[in-house]
Motif scaffolding. Structure first.
Motif, PDB file in Angstrom:
ATOM      1  N   GLY B 448       0.825  -1.211   0.000  1.00 20.71           N
ATOM      2  CA  GLY B 448       0.000   0.000   0.000  1.00 20.71           C
ATOM      3  C   GLY B 448       0.857   1.257   0.000  1.00 20.71           C
ATOM      4  N   PHE B 449       1.852   1.278   0.893  1.00 19.54           N
ATOM      5  CA  PHE B 449       2.746   2.447   0.943  1.00 19.54           C
ATOM      6  C   PHE B 449       3.530   2.598  -0.358  1.00 19.54           C
ATOM      7  N   MET B 450       3.915   1.469  -0.899  1.00 15.67           N
ATOM      8  CA  MET B 450       4.665   1.535  -2.139  1.00 15.67           C
ATOM      9  C   MET B 450       3.845   2.264  -3.216  1.00 15.67           C
ATOM     10  N   HIS B 451       2.535   1.963  -3.251  1.00 14.97           N
ATOM     11  CA  HIS B 451       1.696   2.606  -4.257  1.00 14.97           C
ATOM     12  C   HIS B 451       1.436   4.077  -3.943  1.00 14.97           C
ATOM     13  N   CYS B 452       1.692   4.474  -2.697  1.00 13.27           N
ATOM     14  CA  CYS B 452       1.547   5.894  -2.365  1.00 13.27           C
ATOM     15  C   CYS B 452       2.742   6.708  -2.850  1.00 13.27           C
ATOM     16  N   VAL B 453       3.897   6.050  -3.025  1.00 14.99           N
ATOM     17  CA  VAL B 453       5.096   6.829  -3.350  1.00 14.99           C
ATOM     18  C   VAL B 453       5.644   6.560  -4.745  1.00 14.99           C
ATOM     19  N   VAL B 454       5.114   5.556  -5.404  1.00 11.70           N
ATOM     20  CA  VAL B 454       5.785   5.092  -6.625  1.00 11.70           C
ATOM     21  C   VAL B 454       5.863   6.157  -7.715  1.00 11.70           C
ATOM     22  N   GLU B 455       4.906   7.077  -7.726  1.00  8.04           N
ATOM     23  CA  GLU B 455       4.890   8.025  -8.844  1.00  8.04           C
ATOM     24  C   GLU B 455       5.408   9.418  -8.469  1.00  8.04           C
ATOM     25  N   GLN B 501      10.565  -4.461  -1.729  1.00  7.24           N
ATOM     26  CA  GLN B 501       9.950  -3.776  -2.875  1.00  7.24           C
ATOM     27  C   GLN B 501       9.650  -2.329  -2.523  1.00  7.24           C
ATOM     28  N   LEU B 502       9.094  -2.134  -1.319  1.00 15.90           N
ATOM     29  CA  LEU B 502       8.790  -0.767  -0.889  1.00 15.90           C
ATOM     30  C   LEU B 502      10.067   0.070  -0.847  1.00 15.90           C
ATOM     31  N   LEU B 503      11.125  -0.499  -0.223  1.00 14.09           N
ATOM     32  CA  LEU B 503      12.360   0.278  -0.068  1.00 14.09           C
ATOM     33  C   LEU B 503      12.995   0.597  -1.418  1.00 14.09           C
ATOM     34  N   CYS B 504      12.981  -0.365  -2.321  1.00 11.79           N
ATOM     35  CA  CYS B 504      13.586  -0.124  -3.632  1.00 11.79           C
ATOM     36  C   CYS B 504      12.892   1.036  -4.333  1.00 11.79           C
ATOM     37  N   VAL B 505      11.555   0.996  -4.345  1.00 10.08           N
ATOM     38  CA  VAL B 505      10.805   2.057  -5.014  1.00 10.08           C
ATOM     39  C   VAL B 505      11.036   3.392  -4.312  1.00 10.08           C
ATOM     40  N   TRP B 506      11.012   3.330  -3.018  1.00  9.83           N
ATOM     41  CA  TRP B 506      11.081   4.526  -2.174  1.00  9.83           C
ATOM     42  C   TRP B 506      12.429   5.226  -2.323  1.00  9.83           C
ATOM     43  N   LEU B 507      13.518   4.461  -2.231  1.00  7.56           N
ATOM     44  CA  LEU B 507      14.842   5.046  -2.253  1.00  7.56           C
ATOM     45  C   LEU B 507      15.268   5.492  -3.649  1.00  7.56           C
ATOM     46  N   SER B 508      14.642   4.888  -4.614  1.00  6.66           N
ATOM     47  CA  SER B 508      15.033   5.195  -5.975  1.00  6.66           C
ATOM     48  C   SER B 508      14.735   6.656  -6.294  1.00  6.66           C
ATOM     49  N   LEU B 595       5.106 -14.648 -13.821  1.00  9.02           N
ATOM     50  CA  LEU B 595       3.697 -14.777 -13.451  1.00  9.02           C
ATOM     51  C   LEU B 595       3.116 -13.437 -13.037  1.00  9.02           C
ATOM     52  N   ALA B 596       3.864 -12.742 -12.179  1.00 16.05           N
ATOM     53  CA  ALA B 596       3.334 -11.487 -11.641  1.00 16.05           C
ATOM     54  C   ALA B 596       3.286 -10.392 -12.698  1.00 16.05           C
ATOM     55  N   SER B 597       4.120 -10.526 -13.738  1.00 16.65           N
ATOM     56  CA  SER B 597       4.139  -9.460 -14.735  1.00 16.65           C
ATOM     57  C   SER B 597       2.983  -9.586 -15.719  1.00 16.65           C
ATOM     58  N   GLN B 598       2.267 -10.718 -15.656  1.00 16.25           N
ATOM     59  CA  GLN B 598       1.226 -10.915 -16.661  1.00 16.25           C
ATOM     60  C   GLN B 598      -0.030 -10.093 -16.417  1.00 16.25           C
ATOM     61  N   ARG B 599      -0.467 -10.023 -15.184  1.00 21.68           N
ATOM     62  CA  ARG B 599      -1.673  -9.238 -14.937  1.00 21.68           C
ATOM     63  C   ARG B 599      -1.675  -8.644 -13.532  1.00 21.68           C
ATOM     64  N   PRO B 600      -2.325  -7.516 -13.359  1.00 18.74           N
ATOM     65  CA  PRO B 600      -2.264  -6.820 -12.075  1.00 18.74           C
ATOM     66  C   PRO B 600      -3.166  -7.429 -11.009  1.00 18.74           C
ATOM     67  N   PHE B 616       5.397  -3.013  -9.225  1.00 21.85           N
ATOM     68  CA  PHE B 616       6.812  -3.045  -8.892  1.00 21.85           C
ATOM     69  C   PHE B 616       7.604  -3.552 -10.097  1.00 21.85           C
ATOM     70  N   ILE B 617       7.043  -4.543 -10.787  1.00 23.83           N
ATOM     71  CA  ILE B 617       7.750  -5.093 -11.938  1.00 23.83           C
ATOM     72  C   ILE B 617       7.927  -4.033 -13.020  1.00 23.83           C
ATOM     73  N   LYS B 618       6.917  -3.206 -13.206  1.00 31.81           N
ATOM     74  CA  LYS B 618       7.037  -2.129 -14.192  1.00 31.81           C
ATOM     75  C   LYS B 618       8.181  -1.192 -13.803  1.00 31.81           C
ATOM     76  N   PHE B 619       8.205  -0.843 -12.500  1.00 32.73           N
ATOM     77  CA  PHE B 619       9.264   0.028 -12.001  1.00 32.73           C
ATOM     78  C   PHE B 619      10.621  -0.640 -12.182  1.00 32.73           C
ATOM     79  N   TYR B 620      10.682  -1.921 -11.834  1.00 29.98           N
ATOM     80  CA  TYR B 620      11.941  -2.656 -11.878  1.00 29.98           C
ATOM     81  C   TYR B 620      12.503  -2.681 -13.293  1.00 29.98           C
ATOM     82  N   ARG B 621      11.631  -2.936 -14.234  1.00 31.88           N
ATOM     83  CA  ARG B 621      12.081  -3.035 -15.629  1.00 31.88           C
ATOM     84  C   ARG B 621      12.679  -1.713 -16.105  1.00 31.88           C
TER      85      ARG B 621
END
Lengths: 216, 901
Positions: B448-455, B501-508, B595-600, B616-621
Motif C-alpha cells: 500500500g505504501f509503495m503505491h503511495c510513493v511510486v509516482e 519492494q517498498l524500499l527499492c521504489v522509495w529510495l530510488s 507470473l506477476a508481470s502478466q496481470r495486475p 513493482f515489476i514495471k518500475f523494476y524493468r
C-alpha cells in the motif's frame, strides 16, 4: 445517446487502397500515414445527422487481402451500405472492382447501397485512373461515386454521409423493410420505445411521413 | 476419404470389440451398401445405431464413407438423416453425454477420448462435410436439427481449432448457427449457445463475425428472459459466450459499447435482483460470470484509451455504483464478493473521476463511514478470507493508481490528527498494519505504501519523516525503521520481500530516503551479507536479487561520494561487479517474476505464493539498467553540504541549467532531425515502392513486348510464307499452264513438220508442174487447168505459212512470258528474305533497348536501397544521440521519461 436509426456499413476493396485510413479519418478526424495491415475486420462508429435526425453509423472495415475474402463475405449480409474503395494511383485496384462488386451483389441483400470511392485523389501526379472512368463505372453499375482523400479529408465526410442519405431516402420510399435487421438497419430507441406496445405503429411513423412527403 | 478412416481399422483388431460384433457390423454395412429399397436401408441403419456405441472404431473405419454417401443421397428422407446423424454423434462422442461446458468431457480412458478428436479431424478434412451438416442445421424438423447441432457441438469441442478454421471458410455458416439461438425449442437454443461457446474461444475473426450477427443482443435477451443470475446453466453459457466475444477483442468491445449493451448490464445488478434470496451454486456462478463480463470491458491488459471510454460508459449509466453496491450488500457469498472487488478495482483503476466518486462512497452504517475505510478494515482483519483481503488490496492499489491527491491524503493521515480524533483514517490503518504481527497485514501495508510513493518524489520525501504510533502501548517508530525491522527480524519471507519492494521504489531517485536508510546502523553490511552466498531456492534468489537491487539503488542515489565509493569498493571486493549484476538480472528470469508481470489482479492461492507486485515489476524493468550500471560509474555527481560552497553550487546549478537548456535545444534539434529523417525515410520508401511498382510494370511491359515480338516474328514469317506460297502457287499455276501450252505446241510440231514436208512436196510438185507447164507451154494447151490448180495450191501454201508464223509467234510470246515470270519469282523471293531479316533485327534492337532500361531501373533501385540504409543509419545515430542526451539530462537530474521520443 439516442438515435433515430442505426445503419451498418462495410468498407471493401483491394488491400492498401486506404480503407482503414478512410474510417480513421471519419471517426477520429486524423490521418495515419503508416497503417498496420487490417487483420480480419475492425470496427468503428460515429453519429451523423440527416434531415435533422440523429443517425448512428456502425462501420466494419474489412481486410482487403485475398486470404481474408471468406471472412469478409460474412459481413455482406447484414450491411445496409458498402463503401467500395479503389486507389486512383493504382490501376489494378480499379480493375478488380468488378470482382468486388460481384462478391457484394452475391452475398448482400439486394437493397444494399454501394458507394464507389476513388481514394488518394490528393496524389494527382500519380493518377492512373481518370475521374471519368470512375464515374462511368459507377453509372454503369448503379452506384454513387466520389473521389476522396483520407489524407486531406476531402470528401470523406461526404462519402459516408451521402451513402447514409441514400439509405435514408430508400427507407422513406419504403424500399427497406426496417423491421428486418438483416438489412443492416435498426430503429433507434426513440422509435422503438413506443413500439413496445405496438411495434407496427412505431415503425409506421417514418413511413407515413414519407408518403406525405412524396405527395408534395 | 474412406481410406483415411480406414487408418483406424488396425486398431479394431487389438482393442476393439469382439470379432462377432465386427462381423455383424460388416454384414450390416454390406447390406446398406447393396440394398436398393429405402425401407431396407432405414432398417439397416436402425440396427447399426443399436450397436454403434460398442463398435465406434469399427464403424468409423469401415462405415463412414457409406454413411456419408447415404446421408448425401437420401438427404430428403428424414428418418434416414436423423438416424445417421445419431450414429455419427455416437461415433464422434467420447463420452456418454453431450460435452461439458468447461471442455472437460468425461473420459473413461485417454485413448478413447482422443478418438473423437481424431475422427473429427478426418471428417473436417473436407469442408463439404461440414456444409452438409450445416444444411441439416437449417432444417426445422426437430429430429434432424437437434442431432445436427449436437454433432457440431461434439466436433467443435473435441477439435476446436480445426472446426473454427473450416467454419471460417464456409460462407454464411455463422448466420446459420445464429438462427439456432432464436429457435423456440429450448434444447436446440441451448445447444446453439453451447456451440457458440466452443467456436468463440481464442478466434478473433469468428468472434467478430458472431458479434456482427447481433450475438450481443440475442444473448443479452436470453439472459434477461431466463431471469438473470437466477437463471439456469444456459445463463452461464450465454455469459461465457459474451466473455469470449469480448476478451481481448477491442473491436467487439467498441461494438458492445456502441450498441448500448453497457446500459443493459445495469439490469443484471439492479438492487432487486441482488436481494437476500438464497444463493444457489448456479446463481453464484452466474453472478461471478456477470462480473467477469464487466471486467472484460475494463481489463487493465487492454489499450488504455479503450479502458477509459468503457470505464466512463460504465460510470455514466450507473453500472459502477451498482457493482460497488454489491460490496455493501449483506449475504453476498465470498467468491461473488471477491469477484465484485476485483471488478470495482478495474472499474476505478487510473480513472480520476471514478476514483473520486469512489472515495466519496459511504458504507451504510450508523454513523456512515467511508466505504474504503470499511474495506481496509476487512483487508486487515485476520479472520477474513485470504482471497478477499487480497482483492481489497487490489482495490486500494487501483484506487491509488495515477491518483496523486489520494496518495497524499493517505500519507498525510498516517499521523493522527490531534484536533480531529476520527478513528482509523486510511493512513493510520495502513501505518498500523505495518506493526501488526500478522504477515499478510504487513504485506498489504508495505505494498500500500509503495503505491503511495511510486509516482512522486515529494511523496517519497514525505514518507521519510513519517512517524507511526501503532498503539498507546508501543513506542512510535518511522516507517523506514519498521521496514528495516521486518527485513531483519521478520518471520516470513513474503513480508520481507514486500519490504524490499517498498524500499527499492522509495529510495530510488530520492537521496533523502537513501540518506535516512544508510543512517540505520550496519544496514549496509547486513545487505552485503545477504548477497554473498548463492542460494538455490527460487524464493531465496528473489530475496537476494532484491537485496542486491536495493544496494544498487543506494549506490546510485547516494549523494555522499565517500560512502558511495566505500559501497562500490565493498561490492567489488566482496561480491564482484559481474556477480552483483547477475544477481539483479536473475530476478527477471524467475517464474514468480513472469507470473506477476502478466496481470495486475491477484491470482495467487495462498500467502506463500505472494511474491512480486505488478507495478513493482514495471518500475523494476525501467530502473534495472540504471542500477546495474551504478557500480561502474565514477562519482561524477555529488552534492556538497557545506554552507560556504552554497554560492559555488548555485553558480554551478545555474550553469547546469544553461547546459540543460542547451541540451534541451539539442534534443529538440535531434527530435526535429529524427522526425525529418523519418519523413525522408517515409518519402524514400514510398519512392522505392513506386519504383518497385514501376519496375514491375516495366517487367510486365517487357514481357508483353517480348510476347509481341515473338508474335510479330511468327506473324511476319507466317505472312511472308503465305505471300511466297501464294506467289509460288501462282507461278506453278502459270508454269503448268505454260507447260500445257508447250505441250500443245509440241503436239502441233509434228503436224507442222508434216505440213511443211507436205508443202515442200507440193512445192516440189509445183515446180515439177512448172517445169511440165513450161514444157507444155512450149507444147500445148492443158495448162489452163494446171494454172488453176497452181493458184489453188499457192493459196493453200500461203495460208499454211501464215498459220505456221502465227504459231511460231505464239511460242515466242510464251517463252518470253515464262522468262519474266521466272524473274518475278526470284525477285519476290529476295524481297521476302529481306523483309524477314529486317523485322528480326528490329525486334532484337527493341529487346536490347528494353533490357538496358530495366538494368538502369535496377541500379536506380539498388541506389535507393543504399540511400535508405544510409538514412536508417542516420536515424539510429540520432536515436542513439537522443538516448545519450536523455541520459545526460537524467544524470543532470532532469526527469526525462523514455517515451518522450
Amino acid at each position: 445517446m439516442s438515435y433515430a436509426y442505426l445503419f451498418k456499413y462495410i468498407i471493401i476493396g483491394d488491400t492498401g487502397v486506404g480503407k482503414s485510413c478512410l474510417l480513421l479519418q471519419f471517426t477520429d478526424k486524423r490521418f495515419q500515414p503508416v497503417h498496420d495491415l487490417t487483420i480480419g475486420v475492425e470496427f468503428g462508429a460515429r453519429m451523423i445527422t440527416i434531415a435533422g435526425k440523429q443517425i448512428k453509423l456502425q462501420i466494419w472495415d474489412t481486410a482487403g487481402q485475398e486470404s481474408f475474402r471468406s471472412i469478409t463475405r460474412s459481413y455482406y449480409r447484414g450491411a445496409a451500405g458498402a463503401l467500395l474503395v479503389y486507389d486512383i494511383t493504382r490501376r489494378d485496384t480499379f480493375e478488380h472492382l468488378t470482382n468486388w462488386l460481384e462478391d457484394a451483389r452475391q452475398h448482400s441483400s439486394s437493397n444494399m447501397v454501394i458507394m464507389l470511392i476513388g481514394n488518394k485523389c490528393d496524389l494527382e501526379s500519380r493518377r492512373e485512373v481518370k475521374r471519368e472512368e470512375g464515374e462511368a463505372f459507377a453509372r454503369e453499375h448503379g452506384m454513387i461515386f466520389m473521389e476522396a482523400s483520407a489524407k486531406t479529408a476531402q470528401n470523406v465526410e461526404e462519402a459516408f454521409i451521402n451513402t447514409a442519405k441514400e439509405i435514408y431516402d430508400k427507407i422513406q420510399e419504403g424500399v427497406f423493410d426496417i423491421q428486418n435487421e438483416a438489412n443492416g438497419i435498426k430503429l433507434g430507441p426513440e422509435h422503438a420505445a413506443p413500439g413496445v406496445g405496438g411495434g407496427v405503429a412505431g415503425a409506421r411513423g417514418p413511413g407515413a411521413s414519407s408518403q406525405a412527403g412524396g405527395c408534395c | 476419404m474412406s481410406f483415411l478412416f480406414r487408418a483406424f481399422a488396425g486398431k479394431t483388431d487389438g482393442d476393439g470389440p469382439s470379432s462377432s460384433g465386427a462381423d455383424t457390423i460388416d454384414r450390416l454395412l454390406h447390406r446398406l451398401e447393396s440394398v436398393t429399397l429405402v425401407a431396407d436401408r432405414r432398417d439397416g441403419l436402425r440396427q447399426l445405431k443399436d450397436v454403434a456405441k460398442e463398435n465406434r472404431v469399427h464403424i468409423a473405419a469401415h462405415g463412414m464413407a457409406i454413411l456419408l454417401q447415404i446421408l448425401e443421397q437420401d438427404r430428403s428422407d428424414q428418418d434416414i438423416v436423423a438416424t445417421i446423424l445419431d450414429i455419427l454423434c455416437i461415433i464422434m462422442s467420447d463420452s456418454d453425454s453431450i460435452p461439458g461446458r468447461d471442455g472437460t468431457s468425461l473420459p473413461d480412458d485417454h485413448s478413447t477420448q482422443k478418438l473423437g478428436g481424431q475422427l473429427t479431424e478426418i471428417f473436417l478434412k473436407k469442408s463439404e462435410h461440414l456444409m452438409l451438416l450445416l444444411d441439416f442445421v437449417k432444417e426445422y424438423q426437430f429430429q434432424i436439427r437437434w442431432p445436427a447441432v449436437r454433432l457440431l457441438c461434439i466436433m467443435a469441442n473435441s477439435s476446436p481449432k480445426t472446426f473454427q478454421n473450416v467454419l471460417l471458410t464456409v460462407g454464411g455458416a455463422v448466420s446459420n448457427l445464429m438462427d439456432l439461438l432464436t429457435d423456440n425449442r429450448e434444447i436446440i437454443r441451448n445447444d446453439g449457445v453451447l456451440l457458440l461457446l466452443f467456436i468463440t474461444k481464442n478466434e478473433p475473426s469468428l468472434q467478430k463475425i458472431i458479434a456482427f450477427s447481433k450475438a450481443f443482443d440475442i444473448l443479452l435477451d436470453i439472459v434477461r428472459d431466463e431471469g438473470y443470475s437466477e437463471g439456469g446453466v444456459v445463463v452461464e453459457d450465454c455469459l461465457l459466450v459474451i466473455s469470449n466475444l469480448l476478451e481481448n477483442n477491442t473491436s467487439n468491445i467498441k461494438l458492445f459499447k456502441e450498441d448500448g449493451c453497457v446500459q443493459k448490464l445495469c439490469d443484471w445488478f439492479s438492487a432487486d435482483k441482488l436481494g437476500t434470496s438464497s444463493w444457489s451454486e448456479q446463481r453464484k456462478t452466474n453472478a461471478t460470470r456477470m462480473l467477469n463480463v464487466v471486467r472484460n470491458l475494463v481489463s487493465p491488459l487492454l489499450p488504455s484509451p479503450i479502458v477509459r471510454t468503457c470505464q466512463d460508459a460504465c460510470s455514466k449509466c450507473g453500472l459502477v455504483s451498482l457493482v460497488c453496491a454489491i460490496l455493501m450488500t449483506p449475504g453476498v457469498p465470498l467468491n461473488v464478493l471477491v469477484q465484485a472487488l476485483n471488478t470495482v478495482a478495474e472499474l476505478i483503476r487510473g480513472n480520476s473521476k471514478i476514483q473520486e466518486d469512489f472515495s466519496a462512497m459511504e458504507a451504510p452504517l450508523k454513523p456512515p463511514r467511508p466505504a474504503l475505510a470499511i474495506l481496509l478494515l476487512s483487508m486487515l482483519n485476520e479472520r477474513q478470507a485470504f482471497d478477499l483481503r487480497l482483492a481489497v488490496l487490489y482495490v486500494l492499489k487501483s484506487f491509488l493508481y495515477k491518483n496523486a491527491a489520494m496518495q497524499l491524503t493517505i500519507l498525510q493521515s498516517v499521523i493522527p490528527d490531534t484536533t480531529n480524533p476520527s478513528p482509523h483514517t486510511l493512513g493510520q490503518l495502513l501505518g498500523g498494519a505495518l506493526f501488526s504481527p500478522d504477515n499478510l497485514n504487513q504485506w498489504c501495508s508495505e505494498i500500500g505504501f509503495m503505491h503511495c510513493v511510486v509516482e512522486s518524489l515529494d511523496h517519497k520525501k514525505m514518507l521519510v519523516s513519517l512517524n507511526v504510533m501503532p498503539s498507546a502501548a508501543m513506542p512510535s517508530s518511522t516507517v523506514m525503521h519498521q521496514c528495516v525491522h521486518i527485513l531483519r527480524e521478520g518471520s516470513s519471507l513474503q513480508s520481507k520481500i514486500a519490504a524490499l519492494q517498498l524500499l527499492c521504489v522509495w529510495l530510488s531517485e530520492c537521496p533523502d530516503a537513501v540518506e535516512a536508510f544508510l543512517r540505520i546502523e550496519s544496514i549496509m553490511l547486513w545487505l552485503l551479507t545477504q548477497i554473498v552466498d548463492t542460494p538455490l531456492e527460487s524464493s531465496q534468489k528473489l530475496f537476494q536479487g532484491l537485496c542486491a537491487f536495493l544496494l544498487g539503488v543506494c549506490i546510485r542515489y547516494d549523494r555522499k561520494p565517500e560512502t558511495r565509493t566505500e559501497m562500490v569498493e565493498l561490492v567489488r571486493n566482496r561480491v564482484g561487479a559481474e556477480t552483483f549484476r547477475e544477481k539483479i538480472v536473475q530476478i527477471t528470469r524467475l517464474e514468480n517474476f513472469l507470473l506477476a508481470s502478466q496481470r495486475p489482479d491477484p491470482a495467487v492461492k495462498s500467502f506463500a505464493d505472494l511474491s512480486l507486485d505488478y507495478d513493482f515489476i514495471k518500475f523494476y524493468r525501467a530502473a534495472e539498467g540504471k542500477i546495474c550500471r551504478a557500480i561502474d560509474e565514477s562519482q561524477e555527481e555529488h552534492m556538497a553540504s557545506d554552507p560556504e560552497v552554497f554560492n559555488q553550487q548555485r553558480s554551478e546549478l545555474l550553469s547546469k541549467d544553461n547546459r540543460i537548456a542547451e541540451l534541451e535545444a539539442q534534443l529538440k534539434q535531434a527530435h526535429y532531425l529524427h522526425s525529418q529523417s523519418a519523413q525522408q525515410i517515409e518519402n524514400l520508401s514510398r519512392r522505392v515502392e513506386l519504383l518497385t511498382s514501376e519496375i514491375h510494370i516495366r517487367d510486365q511491359e517487357i514481357e508483353t513486348l517480348q510476347r509481341e515480338k515473338y508474335d510479330l516474328r511468327s506473324n511476319t514469317k507466317h505472312e511472308g510464307d503465305a505471300r511466297l506460297e501464294q506467289q509460288v502457287q501462282h507461278l506453278t499455276a502459270t508454269t503448268s499452264q505454260m507447260q500445257q501450252t508447250i505441250e500443245q505446241y509440241q503436239a502441233l510440231m509434228p503436224e507442222l513438220e508434216h505440213l511443211r514436208t507436205l508443202t515442200l512436196q507440193q512445192q516440189n510438185q509445183i515446180t515439177s508442174y512448172y517445169q511440165y507447164f513450161e514444157q507444155q507451154k512450149d507444147g500445148g494447151d492443158p495448162s489452163s487447168g494446171l494454172i488453176l490448180e497452181k493458184t489453188e495450191l499457192q493459196a493453200r501454201t500461203e495460208h499454211l505459212d501464215s498459220l505456221l508464223f502465227s504459231w511460231q509467234a505464239e511460242a515466242d510470246r510464251l517463252k518470253d512470258e515464262l522468262v519474266t515470270l521466272k524473274d518475278q519469282f526470284t525477285q519476290k523471293e529476295v524481297t521476302a528474305d529481306e523483309l524477314l531479316s529486317m523485322t528480326r533485327s528490329e525486334a532484337q534492337q527493341k529487346t536490347r533497348e528494353l533490357e538496358e532500361e530495366l538494368e538502369q531501373l535496377r541500379t536506380k533501385y539498388s541506389d535507393l536501397n543504399m540511400e535508405q540504409a544510409d538514412l536508417l543509419e542516420l536515424v539510429t545515430d540520432s536515436d542513439q544521440k537522443m538516448k545519450d542526451y536523455r541520459e545526460r539530462l537524467r544524470r543532470l537530474g532532469e526527469p526525462v521519461s523514455d517515451d518522450e521520443a
